[in-house]
Design an enzyme around this catalytic site. Structure first.
Site, PDB file in Angstrom:
ATOM      1  N   GLN A 201      -1.303   8.328  -2.747  1.00  0.00           N
ATOM      2  CA  GLN A 201      -1.727   7.007  -3.215  1.00  0.00           C
ATOM      3  C   GLN A 201      -1.277   6.700  -4.643  1.00  0.00           C
ATOM      4  OE1 GLN A 201      -2.994   4.766  -1.315  1.00  0.00           O
ATOM      5  NE2 GLN A 201      -3.521   5.986   0.466  1.00  0.00           N
ATOM      6  N   LYS A 224       4.203   5.098   2.656  1.00  0.00           N
ATOM      7  CA  LYS A 224       3.337   4.346   1.746  1.00  0.00           C
ATOM      8  C   LYS A 224       4.109   3.781   0.549  1.00  0.00           C
ATOM      9  CE  LYS A 224      -0.722   7.195   2.868  1.00  0.00           C
ATOM     10  NZ  LYS A 224      -1.518   6.254   3.666  1.00  0.00           N
TER      11      LYS A 224
END
Length: 406
Positions: A201, A224
């Site tokens: 993240q 991501k």
């Protein structure tokens, strides 16, 4: 950053969902892909499709250059010391499990400690549970503050001379908490422990320098960060990777094979058994090119502005509970009073808004929050304040609807 120009690179955003313009607020789950990445993957399959390292023909050379060129891009992107420290994997989960099986289990003894936080994604929790069970080690947790952050005093207290590993998310996928990795690494190393950082993240959203962080292992996923699914990266300090044995055996990772004995290739290839994820790596390389052209500092600044704006606007909704610290990465996790998060997500989807609802692969954190599930809106470089306004208006509408129903 010219967001209008950036959005032109993402054709998927130019569509309607359920009769409304798509508002995609689920990039923490997976990001959308820009045209240059899509075209680069297409180019590989259309013009250069071949296996790598093995052939001497032109297509094989092109494929190998693309694959190994992507490794060099990753090395520069996170400022690793050498391409030998960059291992391509299927994703963050595979990378963590590689460290768990090939390094941690071999160094654990009964009574040794693995230190974690309650905010970890299941991928950075279950492998350590299994390692602890297999070796008789002890799991310890750094307590969270009320806002979901950690205190350095608690880190100091949790890590001891019996600690062999500290495993920590750089950024929480639920709270948006940004953990002080560099300071944690210093404490871990003072006690002789190693630090693995889940960067799934953080890597898409901020500049990463693994040498400055001084972590021993750092892992992340391509999907991501504008890249394709099925590709990830394990960074490890070269000395540690040299000590480790492969966890997958077969073609590509061998040096010499006899009927009774075999030897392995040097780093990084000894960890990449079988035909590697060629198109995935090439796509990840193209994603890195795209991100670097825009600039990670610009992306981080934009996302923090979006997160601050979202917090400000969402707090004006009566009966909303927002989780996590004020200083956070680009996501907001929340619940509406008396409305299940799945109902919130379904209602928003009817308005063309994509968010995430559930436990976010973080059930222990849900228990700490005293909820079974939450809703999450996550932002990326292609999102706008106007989209947040649409989200807030739809949340008000959702609350009113369920208030009338009940």
């Amino acid at each position: 950053m010219d967001i209008k120009e950036i959005r032109k690179s993402f054709p998927i955003l130019n569509q309607e969902v359920n009769g409304h313009p798509l508002v995609y607020l689920d990039s923490a789950a997976t990001s959308q892909k820009p045209i240059p990445v899509i075209e680069k993957i297409n180019e590989y399959y259309r013009l250069n499709n071949s296996n790598v390292h093995r052939g001497v023909h032109t297509l094989g050379t092109r494929a190998t250059e693309g694959y190994e060129g992507a490794r060099d891009k990753v090395k520069n992107f996170i400022n690793a010391n050498s391409t030998k420290e960059i291992i391509f994997t299927r994703g963050t989960t595979t990378a963590i499990n590689t460290v768990a099986y090939s390094y941690v289990r071999l160094h654990l003894e009964e009574g040794d400690e693995i230190v974690l936080t309650p905010m970890e994604h299941h991928s950075n929790l279950i492998p350590w549970q299994q390692a602890a069970k297999a070796k008789g080690a002890i799991l310890k947790y750094i307590p969270l503050q009320e806002d979901g952050s950690i205190r350095m005093e608690d880190v100091e207290n949790a890590i001891t001379d019996r600690t062999k590993l500290v495993a920590m998310a750089h950024v929480s996928n639920v709270l948006g908490t940004i953990n002080p990795i560099k300071e944690v690494a210093e404490i871990a190393h003072k006690h002789g422990a190693k630090l693995i950082v889940d960067g799934a993240q953080s890597t898409p959203h901020m500049k990463i320098d693994v040498q400055d962080l001084d972590c021993d292992f750092f892992v992340f996923s391509g999907h991501k960060m504008l890249g394709p699914s099925g590709i990830g990266v394990l960074y490890g300090k070269q000395q540690l990777l040299e000590e480790m044995e492969p966890v997958e055996f077969g073609g590509e990772m061998i040096d010499f094979v006899d009927l009774y004995e075999s030897t392995w290739k040097e780093l990084p290839w000894k960890f990449e058994g079988g035909t590697p994820i060629i198109a995935g790596a090439i796509g990840l390389g193209a994603a890195i090119d795209y991100l670097e052209e825009i600039g990670l500092d610009n992306i981080e600044k934009h996302e923090k502005e979006l997160a601050a704006y979202a917090l400000q606007q969402m707090k004006t909704i009566d009966g909303i509970q927002i989780y996590g610290p004020e200083n956070r990465a680009g996501l907001v996790t929340f619940n509406l009073d008396d409305v299940h998060p799945h109902d919130v997500a379904t209602a928003l989807d009817s308005e063309g808004i994509a968010i995430r609802a559930g436990h976010h692969c973080a059930q222990p954190l849900m228990k700490w929050l005293n909820v079974t599930a939450t809703a999450r809106a996550s932002f990326y470089l292609y999102n706008t304040k106007e989209e947040i306004d649409i989200l807030v208006a739809s949340l008000r509408k959702t609350k009113e609807f369920f208030g009338d129903v009940f």
